[in-house]
Design a protein around this motif. Structure first.
Motif, PDB file in Angstrom:
ATOM      1  N   ARG A 230       9.731   7.373   5.972  1.00  0.00           N
ATOM      2  CA  ARG A 230       8.160   7.273   5.706  1.00  0.00           C
ATOM      3  C   ARG A 230       7.964   6.834   4.473  1.00  0.00           C
ATOM      4  NH1 ARG A 230       8.511  12.545   8.215  1.00  0.00           N
ATOM      5  NH2 ARG A 230       7.957  13.659   5.920  1.00  0.00           N
TER       6      ARG A 230
ATOM      7  N   SER B 240       1.470   0.130   2.152  1.00  0.00           N
ATOM      8  CA  SER B 240       0.352   0.401   1.084  1.00  0.00           C
ATOM      9  C   SER B 240       0.316  -0.812   0.437  1.00  0.00           C
ATOM     10  CB  SER B 240       0.663   1.668   0.348  1.00  0.00           C
ATOM     11  OG  SER B 240       1.820   1.356  -0.483  1.00  0.00           O
TER      12      SER B 240
ATOM     13  N   ASP C  31       5.543   3.470   3.692  1.00  0.00           N
ATOM     14  CA  ASP C  31       4.313   3.632   2.665  1.00  0.00           C
ATOM     15  C   ASP C  31       4.432   2.717   1.738  1.00  0.00           C
ATOM     16  OD1 ASP C  31       3.370   5.693   4.357  1.00  0.00           O
ATOM     17  OD2 ASP C  31       4.037   7.318   3.005  1.00  0.00           O
TER      18      ASP C  31
END
Length: 423
Positions: free
Chosen positions: A408, A416, A412
């Motif tokens: 995860r 992101s 991200d």
């Protein structure tokens, strides 16, 4: 026999001639130092002072004459069982070990060190393959026969006829079980039987030795192991061979008094961490180049020969189509240090990537997370090139010990960045 467990980088083993179980004696420390030197191990990675031994970057198992040392990666809670599970998972994901989750559940992780675990896996896998049939290879033979077999060796045959000797000189191929692959298996089984403590593992090893009774017992050097090749006739033995190589790789180099030999099964954590992160990134996107070699730092005037090849760990194309360099560092950074303790040489290396890879806007340094870092997953440091604010160097840490969290956090980091670019 005394067994010591130490955490890589974070802990040390005291050296003392007292009877304290958690110590190495002076003689054991000298034996370890001799082994490190003769094996050519990185002496910065095994630091032996007058009072203690510290392992940096190495994890695994070392067998000395009177004790064994297990070096495990740092995990939360300092639980050896969890640490072994993390190490096994990283070895599995990075391709060093082929081990299934069902096999892990069968292991007594809290009682078995890394050597015992690999010995268990090796004997189980080899026994399964031997029951399907022992590997035989064609080997060239020659001799005097009553009937023609293979082809006639004309030079030898003419000499025999001149001497009026009976028989036919032939050269022929014959199936043999005494081949280098089986010799490697027998050598690995001998190590298991002499050094393994688990009775069930030793029993499987003894059973497999019966199959290899006609195989010659011989020393297996690194060169001999590397010359063993696999094709369709022996490919099913490949995983057994990989495990055997781990047992044989450092098994007979330094002999100790009493006829025993020191041995080790060691992995460099920077290589293991890099391969593990590469595996996780490849589960997120297939647009990944591992160890890209498309750029050099300088080109010599006159002949255009490049020097100082650049080799970032991972060149990734993120979901927005932007290219990112991700470089892993198995180093301990800390939040209380200036710039989190990122080394100057790492800055220079990332600067080279940012300047030579024109299409890359972000270079990410990725470190293992531990308690000395305030947060995980978020950006710890963020710099850009002077005059080029779009060219950035970022620092992250990742909780590698939990694969789901690590996945995860990596997603991200990449996604992101994609959102940031689109904004």
């Amino acid at each position: 026999m005394k067994h010591l467990i130490v955490t890589e980088c974070f802990d040390s083993i005291p050296i003392s001639d007292s009877q304290f179980q958690g110590c190495l004696t002076s003689a054991e420390a000298n034996e370890l130092e001799s082994y490190v030197r003769k094996q050519g191990l990185d002496e910065d990675g095994v630091r032996i002072s007058r009072h203690e031994v510290t392992f940096i970057n190495y994890v695994g198992f070392i067998q000395l004459r009177s004790c064994s040392i297990e070096i495990l990666p740092k995990v939360s809670g300092d639980d050896p069982r969890r640490s072994r599970l993390v190490l096994l998972r990283m070895l599995q994901r990075s391709g060093f070990l082929n081990i299934h989750e069902s096999q892990v559940s069968q292991l007594l992780i809290e009682k078995m060190n890394l050597f015992e675990i690999i010995a268990y896996l090796f004997t189980e896998k080899l026994a399964l393959e031997l029951r399907k049939g022992i590997f035989k290879s064609y080997q060239r033979e020659s001799g005097e026969l009553q009937l023609v077999r293979g082809r006639i060796d004309m030079n030898r045959q003419l000499r025999r006829e001149a001497l009026k000797q009976p028989g036919i000189s032939c050269e022929y191929d014959e199936f043999q079980i005494d081949n280098p692959l089986n010799q490697a298996f027998k050598a690995a089984l001998q190590i298991v039987m002499s050094r393994c403590k688990a009775s069930s593992t030793k029993k499987r090893a003894a059973s497999s030795m019966v199959w290899l009774d006609e195989v010659k017992a011989t020393g297996m050097t690194h060169d001999r192991l590397e010359r063993i090749r696999f094709d369709r006739t022996n490919r099913r033995y490949l995983e057994s061979f990989r495990l055997a190589k781990l047992l044989l790789s450092r098994s007979t180099s330094v002999s100790s008094p009493g006829g025993t030999s020191n041995s080790s099964i060691l992995f460099k954590m920077n290589d293991l961490f890099e391969a593990y992160i590469a595996y996780l990134v490849c589960t997120i996107t297939d647009k990944v180049t591992v160890k890209d070699r498309s750029h050099k730092l300088l080109v010599r005037t006159g002949d255009n020969r490049g020097v100082f090849r650049l080799e970032p760990d991972l060149l990734v194309t993120n979901p927005a189509g932007k290219r990112i360099i991700l470089d892993t560092k198995w180093k301990m950074i800390h939040s209380h240090r200036s710039r989190h303790g990122v080394k100057r040489e790492d800055f220079y290396q990332m600067y080279a990537y940012l300047t030579r890879y024109k299409e890359v806007k972000d270079v990410i340094l990725l470190y293992p997370h531990h308690d000395g870092i305030v947060s995980s997953g978020g950006c710890l440091e963020d710099w850009h090139l002077e005059g080029e604010p779009e060219k950035k160097l970022k620092v992250y840490s990742i909780q590698y010990e939990d694969e789901q969290i690590a996945g995860r956090e990596l997603r991200d980091i990449l996604e992101s960045d994609a959102v940031e670019r689109q904004d």
